[in-house]
Design a protein around this motif. Structure first.
Motif, PDB file in Angstrom:
ATOM      1  N   TRP A   1      73.496 -37.037  13.186  1.00  0.00           N
ATOM      2  CA  TRP A   1      72.297 -36.475  13.812  1.00  0.00           C
ATOM      3  C   TRP A   1      72.419 -34.961  13.988  1.00  0.00           C
ATOM      4  O   TRP A   1      71.500 -34.221  13.661  1.00  0.00           O
ATOM      5  CB  TRP A   1      72.051 -37.137  15.168  1.00  0.00           C
ATOM      6  N   SER A   2      73.553 -34.535  14.509  1.00  0.00           N
ATOM      7  CA  SER A   2      73.710 -33.098  14.786  1.00  0.00           C
ATOM      8  C   SER A   2      73.741 -32.264  13.505  1.00  0.00           C
ATOM      9  O   SER A   2      73.165 -31.175  13.444  1.00  0.00           O
ATOM     10  CB  SER A   2      74.978 -32.844  15.606  1.00  0.00           C
ATOM     11  N   SER A   3      74.379 -32.780  12.468  1.00  0.00           N
ATOM     12  CA  SER A   3      74.518 -32.001  11.233  1.00  0.00           C
ATOM     13  C   SER A   3      73.230 -31.951  10.419  1.00  0.00           C
ATOM     14  O   SER A   3      73.046 -31.048   9.605  1.00  0.00           O
ATOM     15  CB  SER A   3      75.650 -32.578  10.368  1.00  0.00           C
ATOM     16  N   THR A   4      72.324 -32.890  10.633  1.00  0.00           N
ATOM     17  CA  THR A   4      71.069 -32.898   9.879  1.00  0.00           C
ATOM     18  C   THR A   4      69.910 -32.311  10.681  1.00  0.00           C
ATOM     19  O   THR A   4      69.078 -31.576  10.132  1.00  0.00           O
ATOM     20  CB  THR A   4      70.701 -34.327   9.435  1.00  0.00           C
ATOM     21  N   GLN A   5      69.850 -32.613  11.963  1.00  0.00           N
ATOM     22  CA  GLN A   5      68.748 -32.114  12.791  1.00  0.00           C
ATOM     23  C   GLN A   5      68.883 -30.624  13.088  1.00  0.00           C
ATOM     24  O   GLN A   5      67.912 -29.981  13.495  1.00  0.00           O
ATOM     25  CB  GLN A   5      68.672 -32.914  14.095  1.00  0.00           C
ATOM     26  N   THR A   6      70.054 -30.060  12.875  1.00  0.00           N
ATOM     27  CA  THR A   6      70.241 -28.631  13.111  1.00  0.00           C
ATOM     28  C   THR A   6      69.323 -27.798  12.223  1.00  0.00           C
ATOM     29  O   THR A   6      68.938 -26.679  12.577  1.00  0.00           O
ATOM     30  CB  THR A   6      71.714 -28.222  12.881  1.00  0.00           C
ATOM     31  N   TYR A   7      68.932 -28.336  11.054  1.00  0.00           N
ATOM     32  CA  TYR A   7      68.070 -27.592  10.142  1.00  0.00           C
ATOM     33  C   TYR A   7      66.636 -27.496  10.652  1.00  0.00           C
ATOM     34  O   TYR A   7      65.847 -26.690  10.145  1.00  0.00           O
ATOM     35  CB  TYR A   7      68.126 -28.197   8.748  1.00  0.00           C
ATOM     36  N   ALA A   8      66.312 -28.286  11.670  1.00  0.00           N
ATOM     37  CA  ALA A   8      65.022 -28.148  12.355  1.00  0.00           C
ATOM     38  C   ALA A   8      65.210 -27.415  13.675  1.00  0.00           C
ATOM     39  O   ALA A   8      64.547 -26.421  13.947  1.00  0.00           O
ATOM     40  CB  ALA A   8      64.411 -29.525  12.613  1.00  0.00           C
ATOM     41  N   ASP A   9      66.152 -27.888  14.482  1.00  0.00           N
ATOM     42  CA  ASP A   9      66.320 -27.365  15.839  1.00  0.00           C
ATOM     43  C   ASP A   9      66.803 -25.927  15.868  1.00  0.00           C
ATOM     44  O   ASP A   9      66.440 -25.162  16.764  1.00  0.00           O
ATOM     45  CB  ASP A   9      67.294 -28.256  16.621  1.00  0.00           C
ATOM     46  N   PHE A  10      67.622 -25.535  14.908  1.00  0.00           N
ATOM     47  CA  PHE A  10      68.179 -24.183  14.874  1.00  0.00           C
ATOM     48  C   PHE A  10      67.790 -23.456  13.585  1.00  0.00           C
ATOM     49  O   PHE A  10      68.559 -22.681  13.040  1.00  0.00           O
ATOM     50  CB  PHE A  10      69.703 -24.242  15.019  1.00  0.00           C
ATOM     51  N   SER A  11      66.565 -23.721  13.126  1.00  0.00           N
ATOM     52  CA  SER A  11      66.107 -23.114  11.881  1.00  0.00           C
ATOM     53  C   SER A  11      66.076 -21.588  11.959  1.00  0.00           C
ATOM     54  O   SER A  11      66.372 -20.905  10.971  1.00  0.00           O
ATOM     55  CB  SER A  11      64.713 -23.639  11.526  1.00  0.00           C
ATOM     56  N   ALA A  12      65.741 -21.036  13.121  1.00  0.00           N
ATOM     57  CA  ALA A  12      65.688 -19.575  13.267  1.00  0.00           C
ATOM     58  C   ALA A  12      67.060 -18.957  13.044  1.00  0.00           C
ATOM     59  O   ALA A  12      67.192 -17.912  12.384  1.00  0.00           O
ATOM     60  CB  ALA A  12      65.162 -19.204  14.649  1.00  0.00           C
ATOM     61  N   GLN A  13      68.083 -19.601  13.568  1.00  0.00           N
ATOM     62  CA  GLN A  13      69.445 -19.117  13.378  1.00  0.00           C
ATOM     63  C   GLN A  13      69.858 -19.207  11.912  1.00  0.00           C
ATOM     64  O   GLN A  13      70.431 -18.267  11.352  1.00  0.00           O
ATOM     65  CB  GLN A  13      70.404 -19.943  14.242  1.00  0.00           C
ATOM     66  N   ILE A  14      69.550 -20.332  11.290  1.00  0.00           N
ATOM     67  CA  ILE A  14      69.954 -20.561   9.905  1.00  0.00           C
ATOM     68  C   ILE A  14      69.273 -19.582   8.954  1.00  0.00           C
ATOM     69  O   ILE A  14      69.922 -18.972   8.104  1.00  0.00           O
ATOM     70  CB  ILE A  14      69.657 -22.019   9.503  1.00  0.00           C
ATOM     71  N   THR A  15      67.963 -19.422   9.101  1.00  0.00           N
ATOM     72  CA  THR A  15      67.250 -18.517   8.193  1.00  0.00           C
ATOM     73  C   THR A  15      67.680 -17.068   8.402  1.00  0.00           C
ATOM     74  O   THR A  15      67.763 -16.303   7.436  1.00  0.00           O
ATOM     75  CB  THR A  15      65.730 -18.637   8.384  1.00  0.00           C
ATOM     76  N   THR A  16      67.965 -16.709   9.649  1.00  0.00           N
ATOM     77  CA  THR A  16      68.419 -15.337   9.916  1.00  0.00           C
ATOM     78  C   THR A  16      69.757 -15.068   9.247  1.00  0.00           C
ATOM     79  O   THR A  16      69.959 -14.041   8.590  1.00  0.00           O
ATOM     80  CB  THR A  16      68.537 -15.084  11.428  1.00  0.00           C
ATOM     81  N   LEU A  17      70.689 -16.004   9.387  1.00  0.00           N
ATOM     82  CA  LEU A  17      72.016 -15.821   8.803  1.00  0.00           C
ATOM     83  C   LEU A  17      71.977 -15.884   7.276  1.00  0.00           C
ATOM     84  O   LEU A  17      72.782 -15.226   6.608  1.00  0.00           O
ATOM     85  CB  LEU A  17      72.972 -16.874   9.351  1.00  0.00           C
ATOM     86  N   LEU A  18      71.047 -16.650   6.745  1.00  0.00           N
ATOM     87  CA  LEU A  18      70.906 -16.720   5.287  1.00  0.00           C
ATOM     88  C   LEU A  18      70.103 -15.545   4.741  1.00  0.00           C
ATOM     89  O   LEU A  18      70.046 -15.337   3.528  1.00  0.00           O
ATOM     90  CB  LEU A  18      70.225 -18.031   4.879  1.00  0.00           C
ATOM     91  N   GLY A  19      69.475 -14.789   5.645  1.00  0.00           N
ATOM     92  CA  GLY A  19      68.682 -13.643   5.216  1.00  0.00           C
ATOM     93  C   GLY A  19      67.403 -14.036   4.514  1.00  0.00           C
ATOM     94  O   GLY A  19      66.952 -13.363   3.587  1.00  0.00           O
TER      95      GLY A  19
END
Length: 232
Positions: free
Chosen positions: A185-203
């Motif tokens: 759950w944590s490893s898959t839902q992170t792409y929704a719950d923390f999308s702002a963090q992920i997209t920022t770090l990926l640029g």
């Protein structure tokens, strides 16, 4: 009938005020319109609740964003709390249906791979609903405690039994089923719950399909290898 189909049936079954019995074709058309409105309202509400929270969101704002009269929203959901509950029920139904796809007779090599794919796809398609659910949990789960302790817990226990059956058959190492699900759950839902963090770090402004595919590939590889599941 699946939970998804049951939810659709329940929502579509809400009565309409009628001045007389309408022809079958007209009743069918009204039912289709009703279902479309319900789905549209829930989708709109998910986004606004995720962005502004329960307190910061009004039915008037949801109706305006959905381009529907406020009276229509009240007709289907009666009040803001009812609509909020429908949003939570919707994401829970989606999550539970995919858990049900993991059965004792399906090898974990396929079952876990398909489940991971479905969970990442959910994060892509229902990011707002996932964020609402996560926020509820972070704040003590007051509005979803009954759901967590009822339907979700029963499905959770059923899925843990399935995983133990795989272990008993020698299909995977003797890992802890409960914590395996928590990790999934944590490893898959992170792409929704923390999308702002992920997209920022990926640029990137938003995640492309390729990034979701990379996520599925990596999570699947780590889980299968970590659980001692042979892929050939």
């Amino acid at each position: 009938m699946s939970n998804k189909d049951q939810l659709k049936a329940d929502l579509a079954d809400m009565p309409l005020a009628q001045s007389g019995r309408k022809p079958r074709k007209e009743r069918r058309a009204l039912a289709d319109i009703r279902q479309e409105n319900v789905t549209h309202i829930i989708s709109t509400a998910e986004r606004l609740f995720a962005e502004k929270g329960f307190s910061g969101t009004t039915l008037a704002a949801i109706a305006e964003e959905a381009n529907l009269p406020k009276a229509n929203v009240l007709y289907y959901f009666h009040n803001k709390a009812g609509l909020y509950q429908a949003v939570l029920d919707h994401i829970l139904v989606v999550w539970m249906d995919d858990m049900k796809s993991m059965t004792e007779d399906v090898h974990p090599k396929e079952a876990l791979r398909n489940y991971i794919l479905a969970k990442v796809q959910q994060s892509k398609e229902y990011p707002h609903a996932s964020k609402i659910f996560a926020t509820e949990v972070i704040h003590g789960a007051e509005n979803i405690r009954e759901l967590l302790g009822g339907k979700l817990k029963q499905q959770f226990l059923d899925t843990c039994r399935v995983i133990r059956s795989w272990i008993a058959k020698g299909w995977m190492d003797p890992i802890n089923p409960e914590h395996l699900l928590f990790m999934l759950w944590s490893s898959t839902q992170t792409y929704a719950d923390f999308s702002a963090q992920i997209t920022t770090l990926l640029g990137k402004a938003e995640m492309a399909d390729e990034e979701y595919e990379n996520a599925v590939e990596l999570i699947t590889r780590v889980v299968l290898k970590g659980c001692g599941i042979k892929t050939v």
